[in-house]
Write a protein that holds these residues in place. Structure first.
Motif, mmCIF file in Angstrom:
data_model
loop_
_atom_site.group_PDB
_atom_site.id
_atom_site.type_symbol
_atom_site.label_atom_id
_atom_site.label_comp_id
_atom_site.label_asym_id
_atom_site.label_seq_id
_atom_site.Cartn_x
_atom_site.Cartn_y
_atom_site.Cartn_z
ATOM 1 N N GLY A 105 40.784 46.836 36.129
ATOM 2 C CA GLY A 105 39.806 46.907 35.055
ATOM 3 C C GLY A 105 38.691 47.878 35.389
ATOM 4 O O GLY A 105 38.631 49.006 34.896
ATOM 5 N N THR A 106 37.806 47.453 36.280
ATOM 6 C CA THR A 106 36.591 48.200 36.592
ATOM 7 C C THR A 106 36.844 49.659 36.974
ATOM 8 O O THR A 106 36.140 50.556 36.521
ATOM 9 N N MET A 151 52.426 36.228 41.641
ATOM 10 C CA MET A 151 51.092 36.798 41.437
ATOM 11 C C MET A 151 50.146 36.184 42.451
ATOM 12 O O MET A 151 50.242 34.991 42.746
ATOM 13 N N ARG A 185 46.579 45.231 38.765
ATOM 14 C CA ARG A 185 45.815 44.856 37.566
ATOM 15 C C ARG A 185 44.410 45.431 37.701
ATOM 16 O O ARG A 185 43.597 44.905 38.460
ATOM 17 N N LYS A 199 39.940 43.135 29.362
ATOM 18 C CA LYS A 199 39.062 41.997 29.029
ATOM 19 C C LYS A 199 37.613 42.459 28.915
ATOM 20 O O LYS A 199 37.176 43.313 29.699
ATOM 21 N N ALA A 210 34.220 37.027 33.745
ATOM 22 C CA ALA A 210 34.804 38.228 34.335
ATOM 23 C C ALA A 210 35.749 37.893 35.481
ATOM 24 O O ALA A 210 36.670 38.639 35.758
ATOM 25 N N ARG A 252 32.080 45.661 33.727
ATOM 26 C CA ARG A 252 32.011 44.886 32.495
ATOM 27 C C ARG A 252 30.572 44.499 32.192
ATOM 28 O O ARG A 252 29.775 44.308 33.101
ATOM 29 N N ASN A 255 42.819 38.173 30.361
ATOM 30 C CA ASN A 255 42.818 36.915 31.110
ATOM 31 C C ASN A 255 42.520 35.695 30.248
ATOM 32 O O ASN A 255 42.638 34.576 30.725
ATOM 33 N N MET A 263 45.902 36.594 44.107
ATOM 34 C CA MET A 263 44.576 37.206 44.126
ATOM 35 C C MET A 263 43.952 36.969 45.481
ATOM 36 O O MET A 263 44.018 35.857 46.018
ATOM 37 N N MET A 277 43.529 44.430 42.653
ATOM 38 C CA MET A 277 42.542 44.667 41.615
ATOM 39 C C MET A 277 41.744 45.902 42.035
ATOM 40 O O MET A 277 42.095 46.567 43.004
ATOM 41 N N SER A 278 40.668 46.196 41.302
ATOM 42 C CA SER A 278 39.965 47.459 41.569
ATOM 43 C C SER A 278 39.552 47.625 43.028
ATOM 44 O O SER A 278 39.633 48.719 43.577
HETATM 45 C C1 LIG Z 1 39.561 40.779 35.675
HETATM 46 C C2 LIG Z 1 40.830 40.645 36.410
HETATM 47 C C3 LIG Z 1 41.407 41.757 37.051
HETATM 48 C C4 LIG Z 1 40.768 43.133 37.085
HETATM 49 O O1 LIG Z 1 39.630 43.118 37.875
HETATM 50 P P1 LIG Z 1 38.885 44.466 38.333
HETATM 51 O O2 LIG Z 1 38.222 44.085 39.595
HETATM 52 O O3 LIG Z 1 37.915 44.812 37.246
HETATM 53 O O4 LIG Z 1 39.900 45.517 38.509
HETATM 54 C C5 LIG Z 1 42.618 41.573 37.700
HETATM 55 N N1 LIG Z 1 43.220 40.374 37.724
HETATM 56 C C6 LIG Z 1 42.704 39.292 37.116
HETATM 57 C C7 LIG Z 1 43.441 38.004 37.193
HETATM 58 C C8 LIG Z 1 41.500 39.388 36.438
HETATM 59 O O5 LIG Z 1 40.990 38.310 35.844
#
Ligand SMILES: *Cc1c(COP(=O)(O)O)cnc(C)c1O
Length: 235
Positions: free
Chosen positions: A218-219, A160, A216, A37, A233, A225, A58, A162, A200-201
């Motif tokens: 990204g960073t 899932m 998942r 993303k 984000a 980002r 996302n 978070m 996540m990261s």
């Molecule tokens: C953006 C996002 C991630 C990745 O986040 P990072 O902290 O950059 O690794 C993972 N899961 C979801 C649902 C996100 O929106």
């Protein structure tokens, strides 16, 4: 845009994942999902070039053009909120991680029936009851697990979750442990719910210790980002 550091970063992440699997003792396989993303389709290509075959987005509006533009056969994962009236967009994804309400489940079920093939989904669980996040409360999972057995248009592949931003290690473990417990409930109700998408990261190593089968990221792969994109984000 180039991602010259990506090969080294992926190598390190894979090592850290393997070490976390060993520490956690769950013995699971872990799928690394690169979250592209806010980055262009070059990020998808770069991920593919280092052996990543799973990509997460996302937002549907951002994902669909990227999916069209990508010339590598990655598996696309929808990891952010899907509006009920856009259930058809699920057709573009291998897995919808973000089934976050009974009404969305109904809409996806209807879409799955209409297209003649069930939609693979994860049940998003809001383990610690954050007001800012959608998803089922843990105590509502048993009833929903039963209800979902009647929705042939979706196939519930797992959970899932978070963790809250800046959570302590204790809260991270509570969150991930709660997600795993929700998966057990789904499996007991007969769903093929082997997947646990969490991490996540900032927290993936703890998530893997707690049994994550999909992280998942990204960073940690692509860098932070752009500030202009920060508005969504954390959608
Ligand atoms: C953006 C996002 C991630 C990745 O986040 P990072 O902290 O950059 O690794 C993972 N899961 C979801 C649902 C996100 O929106």
């Amino acid at each position: 845009m180039h991602f010259p550091e990506l090969p080294d970063r992926v190598a390190e992440v894979r090592q850290r994942i393997a070490a976390a699997v060993a520490r956690g003792g769950h013995g699971q396989r872990v799928t690394l999902i690169a979250v592209t993303k806010t980055f262009g389709v070059e990020a998808v290509q770069a991920a593919w070039d280092v052996g990543i075959h799973d990509v997460g987005e996302n937002r549907v509006q951002e994902a669909l053009p990227k999916i069209d533009a990508a010339s590598v056969p990655v598996r696309w994962h929808l990891i952010g909120h899907l509006q009920r009236n856009k259930a058809r967009a699920a057709d573009s994804f291998e897995l919808v991680h973000s089934m976050d309400s009974a009404r969305l489940a109904d809409a996806l079920h209807a879409r799955g029936l209409a297209r003649g093939r069930a939609i693979d989904v994860l049940l998003q669980v809001n383990v610690v009851g954050e007001a800012s996040k959608a998803g089922w409360a843990p105590e509502s999972v048993p009833a929903e697990a039963e209800r979902l057995t009647g929705l042939a248009g979706v196939r519930v592949r797992g959970v899932m979750a978070m963790a809250p931003l800046d959570a302590s290690e204790a809260v991270l473990r509570t969150t991930f442990h709660g997600a795993r417990a929700a998966r057990t409930v789904l499996e007991a109700a007969g769903h093929p719910a082997a997947e646990l998408s969490m991490g996540m990261s900032s927290d993936y190593e703890i998530a893997v210790e707690e049994g994550a089968t999909m992280v998942r990221l990204g960073t940690v792969l692509f860098g932070s980002r752009a500030a202009t994109a920060a508005g969504h984000a954390h959608d």
